[in-house]
Enzyme design. Structure first.
Site, mmCIF file in Angstrom:
data_model
loop_
_atom_site.group_PDB
_atom_site.id
_atom_site.type_symbol
_atom_site.label_atom_id
_atom_site.label_comp_id
_atom_site.label_asym_id
_atom_site.label_seq_id
_atom_site.Cartn_x
_atom_site.Cartn_y
_atom_site.Cartn_z
ATOM 1 C CB ALA A 127 -0.942 -0.010 1.197
ATOM 2 C CB ILE A 170 -3.768 -6.973 8.232
ATOM 3 C CG1 ILE A 170 -4.690 -7.289 7.037
ATOM 4 C CG2 ILE A 170 -4.282 -7.639 9.503
ATOM 5 C CD1 ILE A 170 -4.753 -8.761 6.668
ATOM 6 C CD GLU A 211 3.032 -9.207 17.702
ATOM 7 O OE1 GLU A 211 4.241 -9.042 17.924
ATOM 8 O OE2 GLU A 211 2.471 -10.310 17.820
ATOM 9 C CG HIS A 241 5.080 -1.083 9.147
ATOM 10 N ND1 HIS A 241 4.335 -1.826 8.264
ATOM 11 C CD2 HIS A 241 6.067 -0.503 8.414
ATOM 12 C CE1 HIS A 241 4.848 -1.710 7.054
ATOM 13 N NE2 HIS A 241 5.889 -0.905 7.121
#
Length: 143
Positions: free
Chosen positions: A42, A68, A71, A74
């Protein structure tokens, strides 16, 4: 009318679903002159959209992909920069660009929003570009 599809392939299965939804809407509208440009993720969508828009070959650009949450932070950087970049491309070039990028927490959410039980973001991105093209055409012919 020729339209560019810029597709982030990081999540290949989601990319295919989003692209299929976009292609279906465009075909239903009688638009079959499409060219697909694949990018890794993306984050690369805005640059590819800019290159397509500035080429003068396309009436609009449909940007598709998925991010998505993981953890780390980012996710926030990628989502924000993809959205900002795609918006900047359309505002600077005058070529309508849609944001068909899923920004979700889980794969389950992504599947539901790429032609699953919630919605089809690929279809919605193509519909958004068609709506912008209609506004552009109406204003160009208004007198």
């Amino acid at each position: 009318m020729r339209i560019a599809l810029v597709v982030a392939r990081f999540y290949e299965d989601l990319a295919e679903r989003l692209e299929a939804g976009a292609r279906a809407v465009l075909a239903e509208s009688g638009i079959t002159d499409l060219e697909t440009f694949d990018v890794p993720g993306a984050y690369e969508l805005p640059m590819a959209a800019k290159l397509a828009a500035e080429s003068g070959r396309y009436a609009a650009v449909v940007c598709l992909g998925a991010v998505i949450r993981g953890e780390t932070s980012h996710y926030d950087y990628v989502c924000g920069e993809a959205a900002r970049g795609i918006q900047t491309v359309q505002l600077e070039t005058g070529v309508p660009c849609s944001f068909g990028v899923l920004t979700v927490d889980t794969l389950h959410q992504a599947l539901a929003r790429s032609g699953g039980d919630k919605r089809d973001s690929g279809r919605h991105a193509a519909e958004a570009v068609l709506a912008l093209l209609a506004v552009k055409q109406r204003l160009a012919t208004a007198g």
